[in-house]
Design a protein around this motif. Structure first.
Motif, PDB file in Angstrom:
ATOM      1  N   SER A   1      29.028  53.715  48.467  1.00  0.00           N
ATOM      2  CA  SER A   1      30.037  52.653  48.438  1.00  0.00           C
ATOM      3  C   SER A   1      29.379  51.329  48.079  1.00  0.00           C
ATOM      4  CB  SER A   1      30.729  52.534  49.802  1.00  0.00           C
ATOM      5  OG  SER A   1      31.320  53.755  50.183  1.00  0.00           O
ATOM      6  N   ALA A   2      30.087  50.545  47.287  1.00  0.00           N
ATOM      7  CA  ALA A   2      29.569  49.232  46.907  1.00  0.00           C
ATOM      8  C   ALA A   2      29.746  48.269  48.082  1.00  0.00           C
ATOM      9  CB  ALA A   2      30.306  48.700  45.689  1.00  0.00           C
ATOM     10  N   PRO A   3      28.671  47.642  48.557  1.00  0.00           N
ATOM     11  CA  PRO A   3      28.794  46.708  49.685  1.00  0.00           C
ATOM     12  C   PRO A   3      29.773  45.579  49.409  1.00  0.00           C
ATOM     13  CG  PRO A   3      26.483  47.216  49.241  1.00  0.00           C
ATOM     14  CD  PRO A   3      27.273  47.789  48.103  1.00  0.00           C
ATOM     15  N   GLY A   4      29.853  45.134  48.153  1.00  0.00           N
ATOM     16  CA  GLY A   4      30.757  44.037  47.815  1.00  0.00           C
ATOM     17  C   GLY A   4      32.213  44.399  48.051  1.00  0.00           C
ATOM     18  N   ARG A   5      32.588  45.648  47.782  1.00  0.00           N
ATOM     19  CA  ARG A   5      33.981  46.064  48.002  1.00  0.00           C
ATOM     20  C   ARG A   5      34.291  46.123  49.495  1.00  0.00           C
ATOM     21  NH1 ARG A   5      32.610  49.330  43.496  1.00  0.00           N
ATOM     22  NH2 ARG A   5      33.865  48.806  41.670  1.00  0.00           N
ATOM     23  N   VAL A   6      33.344  46.594  50.277  1.00  0.00           N
ATOM     24  CA  VAL A   6      33.531  46.614  51.733  1.00  0.00           C
ATOM     25  C   VAL A   6      33.665  45.180  52.253  1.00  0.00           C
ATOM     26  CG1 VAL A   6      32.485  47.234  53.935  1.00  0.00           C
ATOM     27  CG2 VAL A   6      32.282  48.782  51.981  1.00  0.00           C
ATOM     28  N   LEU A   7      32.812  44.291  51.761  1.00  0.00           N
ATOM     29  CA  LEU A   7      32.871  42.889  52.159  1.00  0.00           C
ATOM     30  C   LEU A   7      34.201  42.270  51.767  1.00  0.00           C
ATOM     31  CD1 LEU A   7      31.384  40.434  53.329  1.00  0.00           C
ATOM     32  CD2 LEU A   7      30.494  39.986  51.038  1.00  0.00           C
ATOM     33  N   SER A   8      34.730  42.635  50.613  1.00  0.00           N
ATOM     34  CA  SER A   8      36.013  42.109  50.156  1.00  0.00           C
ATOM     35  C   SER A   8      37.132  42.473  51.121  1.00  0.00           C
ATOM     36  CB  SER A   8      36.330  42.651  48.757  1.00  0.00           C
ATOM     37  OG  SER A   8      37.619  42.264  48.346  1.00  0.00           O
ATOM     38  N   VAL A   9      37.122  43.700  51.635  1.00  0.00           N
ATOM     39  CA  VAL A   9      38.158  44.125  52.583  1.00  0.00           C
ATOM     40  C   VAL A   9      38.011  43.372  53.902  1.00  0.00           C
ATOM     41  CG1 VAL A   9      39.051  46.053  53.934  1.00  0.00           C
ATOM     42  CG2 VAL A   9      38.413  46.407  51.547  1.00  0.00           C
ATOM     43  N   ILE A  10      36.800  43.324  54.439  1.00  0.00           N
ATOM     44  CA  ILE A  10      36.579  42.715  55.752  1.00  0.00           C
ATOM     45  C   ILE A  10      36.826  41.212  55.717  1.00  0.00           C
ATOM     46  CG2 ILE A  10      34.798  42.238  57.489  1.00  0.00           C
ATOM     47  CD1 ILE A  10      33.604  44.948  56.906  1.00  0.00           C
ATOM     48  N   SER A  11      36.602  40.595  54.578  1.00  0.00           N
ATOM     49  CA  SER A  11      36.763  39.150  54.481  1.00  0.00           C
ATOM     50  C   SER A  11      38.093  38.773  53.830  1.00  0.00           C
ATOM     51  CB  SER A  11      35.597  38.548  53.695  1.00  0.00           C
ATOM     52  OG  SER A  11      35.749  37.152  53.551  1.00  0.00           O
TER      53      SER A  11
ATOM     54  N   ARG B   1      44.533  43.132  44.396  1.00  0.00           N
ATOM     55  CA  ARG B   1      43.535  43.324  45.448  1.00  0.00           C
ATOM     56  C   ARG B   1      42.361  44.173  44.941  1.00  0.00           C
ATOM     57  NH1 ARG B   1      43.424  39.415  47.205  1.00  0.00           N
ATOM     58  NH2 ARG B   1      41.762  40.227  48.511  1.00  0.00           N
ATOM     59  N   GLU B   2      42.661  45.166  44.097  1.00  0.00           N
ATOM     60  CA  GLU B   2      41.579  45.959  43.528  1.00  0.00           C
ATOM     61  C   GLU B   2      40.690  45.105  42.627  1.00  0.00           C
ATOM     62  OE1 GLU B   2      40.721  48.969  44.247  1.00  0.00           O
ATOM     63  OE2 GLU B   2      42.421  49.402  45.564  1.00  0.00           O
ATOM     64  N   ALA B   3      41.318  44.231  41.846  1.00  0.00           N
ATOM     65  CA  ALA B   3      40.553  43.344  40.970  1.00  0.00           C
ATOM     66  C   ALA B   3      39.729  42.362  41.787  1.00  0.00           C
ATOM     67  CB  ALA B   3      41.503  42.589  40.032  1.00  0.00           C
ATOM     68  N   ALA B   4      40.288  41.879  42.904  1.00  0.00           N
ATOM     69  CA  ALA B   4      39.540  40.978  43.777  1.00  0.00           C
ATOM     70  C   ALA B   4      38.320  41.684  44.359  1.00  0.00           C
ATOM     71  CB  ALA B   4      40.447  40.470  44.897  1.00  0.00           C
ATOM     72  N   GLY B   5      38.478  42.955  44.728  1.00  0.00           N
ATOM     73  CA  GLY B   5      37.353  43.728  45.248  1.00  0.00           C
ATOM     74  C   GLY B   5      36.268  43.917  44.200  1.00  0.00           C
ATOM     75  N   GLU B   6      36.682  44.088  42.940  1.00  0.00           N
ATOM     76  CA  GLU B   6      35.711  44.248  41.863  1.00  0.00           C
ATOM     77  C   GLU B   6      34.910  42.962  41.646  1.00  0.00           C
ATOM     78  OE1 GLU B   6      33.650  46.463  39.210  1.00  0.00           O
ATOM     79  OE2 GLU B   6      35.307  47.187  40.463  1.00  0.00           O
ATOM     80  N   VAL B   7      35.587  41.823  41.744  1.00  0.00           N
ATOM     81  CA  VAL B   7      34.883  40.540  41.617  1.00  0.00           C
ATOM     82  C   VAL B   7      33.849  40.390  42.731  1.00  0.00           C
ATOM     83  CG1 VAL B   7      35.151  38.031  41.759  1.00  0.00           C
ATOM     84  CG2 VAL B   7      36.775  39.381  40.426  1.00  0.00           C
ATOM     85  N   SER B   8      34.277  40.671  43.958  1.00  0.00           N
ATOM     86  CA  SER B   8      33.372  40.541  45.105  1.00  0.00           C
ATOM     87  C   SER B   8      32.182  41.480  44.979  1.00  0.00           C
ATOM     88  CB  SER B   8      34.131  40.823  46.401  1.00  0.00           C
ATOM     89  OG  SER B   8      33.307  40.675  47.523  1.00  0.00           O
ATOM     90  N   ALA B   9      32.442  42.724  44.544  1.00  0.00           N
ATOM     91  CA  ALA B   9      31.362  43.706  44.407  1.00  0.00           C
ATOM     92  C   ALA B   9      30.361  43.275  43.334  1.00  0.00           C
ATOM     93  CB  ALA B   9      31.945  45.075  44.061  1.00  0.00           C
ATOM     94  N   THR B  10      30.868  42.766  42.227  1.00  0.00           N
ATOM     95  CA  THR B  10      29.985  42.356  41.133  1.00  0.00           C
ATOM     96  C   THR B  10      29.120  41.170  41.532  1.00  0.00           C
ATOM     97  OG1 THR B  10      31.610  43.131  39.508  1.00  0.00           O
ATOM     98  CG2 THR B  10      29.921  41.614  38.726  1.00  0.00           C
ATOM     99  N   VAL B  11      29.740  40.161  42.143  1.00  0.00           N
ATOM    100  CA  VAL B  11      28.986  38.974  42.554  1.00  0.00           C
ATOM    101  C   VAL B  11      27.953  39.338  43.617  1.00  0.00           C
ATOM    102  CG1 VAL B  11      29.160  36.723  43.674  1.00  0.00           C
ATOM    103  CG2 VAL B  11      30.822  37.376  41.940  1.00  0.00           C
ATOM    104  N   SER B  12      28.351  40.163  44.590  1.00  0.00           N
ATOM    105  CA  SER B  12      27.435  40.569  45.655  1.00  0.00           C
ATOM    106  C   SER B  12      26.234  41.321  45.086  1.00  0.00           C
ATOM    107  CB  SER B  12      28.171  41.440  46.683  1.00  0.00           C
ATOM    108  OG  SER B  12      27.292  41.912  47.668  1.00  0.00           O
ATOM    109  N   ALA B  13      26.485  42.246  44.165  1.00  0.00           N
ATOM    110  CA  ALA B  13      25.396  43.010  43.565  1.00  0.00           C
ATOM    111  C   ALA B  13      24.461  42.114  42.761  1.00  0.00           C
ATOM    112  CB  ALA B  13      25.967  44.114  42.668  1.00  0.00           C
TER     113      ALA B  13
END
Length: 576
Positions: A105-115, A183-195
């Motif tokens: 799992s991409a940590p950024g996507r998990v972070l997007s949900v929790i935040s 929301r899926e697109a927002a998770g992708e942004v968070s995952a990309t920036v985090s990575a």
């Protein structure tokens, strides 16, 4: 929740009352001593009646303002509590998921949900729930006034309401997939920036800054377009509601006026109904914004509950190890692989008697680190069993298994905080003396005390202010402080210089003298004094013995030793 609903109900009642008082005031001006206020207050003077209405109006406004304050405080407090509980519960579930789940799992996507997703739900609870309840009570209170006055006007005033409700439901269905995409697109942004932030040094080393900026621009543009599509649809909702409101308001204005001209309705009551129509229908325009918040919140809620519903493959067992823990390890007939891939370990058998130091060596991909994953139960074997003191690790609770193991990984992770905090991570209640002793045993005390703040030195995120060897020694001190029955080290000297390796070797000789140790090593010099060395190739044990025995045997280990010590190159030159 009950208090918030009660406050909002009282606030809506007080919010509707001024229109009634306005009708009473008009009635006083038109009818004088025959007005409704005259019989209600028992006052003959018109001005006296107006004064009484004004005083009553002040009281209503004070009640409306007070209940608005109370309702706002309660709803916001409720939304903050729900947000807090959801964040903690979601994180707690993520924390319990096994290592294999996190690796996939991409940590950024998990972070997007929790935040972000939980914040989105909080925004709806803060505003949207209150608006919906306020609108509901407005319809009830205004409907009661209309019903007591004229069924014809009630019918005309309320005619747009079913249309608006039907339109709201239709819009919900249209907006649902759109906000899911948002929301899926927002998770992708968070995952990309985090990575990218995690790999910043690699990006800079390969001068890939512009390329990664374009990558972020691409996912951000996809997020923008998803939002635009949703906004385009949701923005059309309010104008449609306004048209329905116009129809209801115009009907009340014309029919009510005709009733007044015909003498069938008092002018004061007509004034009340005209304003009440606006009071009834105008709040429905808020449904557009509220519906937008609702759909965003529902899309987020589905992602939150999906994450809360995740369950790892590894679940703790019910058993605890009988004390005292000796630390004997045994792997029996192990067959293991990752996900749906091929077997990495094939029929592996390995025994580490209590109190001995054993090493696992072999070429890259031989399965060395996989053995440690099974011992720590980061993964479970496809076949066979891993036993600690004769108990299958799958039967043990996490505390009973990992609580007696000290682990030093190849990729050392230090938390942002002081050196003392990182050493004491496994034992937060440890005294300063115990922390200092663990640092001394790990050959870390000298460099720690040489820093400006000593054990209070802040190491930064992931310990990046320290060298690789310093991080390794702090990690070793962290494992030592726990005083584990079993010490597990994964390539603890793979990225350090010769001096640091010698320091770690001295430390290991001291701390493994009275406990079980299982060491995965690439540098064979690190483990030459081990009680037994297991040599792996293609997931199987191909040799086992002491260093001297394996060198004398002339097998795979002997060849690896020759390469690492330079003997192979020297032999080649002599033969030439």
């Amino acid at each position: 929740m009950v208090a918030a609903v009660a406050a909002t109900t009282a606030n809506t009642a007080a919010d509707v009352a001024p229109e009634l008082l306005l009708g009473v005031a008009v009635d006083i001006v038109v009818r004088g001593s025959d007005s409704f206020a005259s019989s209600l207050f028992g006052i003959e003077s018109r001005f006296g009646q107006l004064v009484a209405v004004a005083i009553l109006n002040v009281i209503v406004w004070v009640i409306e303002s007070a209940t608005d304050y109370v309702a706002a405080r309660l709803w916001r407090g409720l939304s903050q509590s729900v947000e807090h509980d959801l964040r903690v519960e979601t994180y707690a579930n993520v924390q319990q998921l096994d290592v294999s789940w996190h690796e996939g799992s991409a940590p950024g996507r998990v972070l997007s949900v929790i935040s972000e997703d939980i914040n989105q739900l909080e925004r709806f609870l803060d505003v949207g729930a209150r608006v919906i309840l306020h609108t509901f009570w407005t319809v009830i209170f205004v409907g009661a006034v209309f019903a007591a006055t004229s069924w014809q006007l009630t019918l005309l005033a309320f005619l747009p309401v079913p249309i608006i409700v039907w339109g709201s439901i239709r819009f919900q269905r249209v907006l649902e997939p759109l906000y899911k995409a948002v929301r899926e697109a927002a998770g992708e942004v968070s995952a990309t920036v985090s990575a990218n932030l995690g790999g910043l040094t690699t990006i800079k080393a390969f001068t890939a800054e512009e390329r990664e900026i374009e990558r972020v621009r691409g996912v951000s543009d996809a997020y923008r377009e998803a939002n635009r599509d949703a906004i385009r649809r949701s923005a059309a909702f309010v104008p449609l509601i306004r048209m329905a409101i116009l129809a209801g308001f115009t009907s009340t204005l014309l029919l009510g006026g005709w009733f007044v001209l015909e003498g069938r309705l008092e002018i004061g009551l007509y004034t009340v109904l005209v304003f009440m129509t606006q009071r009834l229908l105008w709040p429905l325009t808020d449904l557009g914004e509220t519906l937008d918040l609702y759909q965003r919140a529902m899309a987020s809620t589905r992602r939150i509950f999906a994450l809360m519903g995740e369950r790892g493959q590894q679940q703790p067992g019910p058993a605890t190890l009988p004390g005292p823990v000796r630390g004997r390890l045994e792997l029996r007939d192990i067959r293991f692989g990752y996900a749906d891939g091929p077997d990495v370990l094939r029929g592996l058998n390995l025994v580490v008697p209590a109190g001995e130091t054993h090493a696992i060596v072999g070429a890259t991909g031989a399965g060395k680190s996989s053995v440690l994953r099974l011992v720590l139960r980061f993964s479970d074997p496809r076949e066979g069993s891993v036993e600690l003191d004769g108990v299958d690790v799958r039967e043990l609770t996490w505390d009973s298994l990992r609580g007696v193991i000290g682990y030093v990984s190849q990729d050392v992770f230090l938390f942002h905080g002081t050196i003392r905090d990182n050493i004491a991570y496994g034992r937060p209640d440890a005294t300063d003396a115990e922390v200092h002793e663990a640092a001394r045993l790990a050959e870390a005390a000298r460099f720690i005390e040489a820093t400006a703040d000593g054990y209070d030195t802040v190491v930064g995120e992931r310990g990046l202010t320290l060298s690789g060897g310093q991080r390794q020694r702090i990690a070793l001190a962290r494992a030592i402080l726990r005083d584990p029955a079993v010490l597990v080290l994964d390539e603890a000297t793979s990225a350090v210089d010769n001096e640091t390796e010698a320091a770690i070797q001295r430390s290991l000789a001291r701390v493994t003298s009275d406990r079980t140790a299982l060491i995965v090593a690439h540098r064979l010099s690190t483990v030459r004094d081990a009680d037994r060395i297991w040599v792996l190739a293609e997931g199987r044990v191909v040799e086992a013995g002491t260093h001297d025995e394996l060198v004398a045997a002339g097998g795979l280990y002997s060849g690896l030793w020759a390469v690492q010590t330079g003997m192979a190159q020297a032999g080649d030159r002599l033969s030439d």
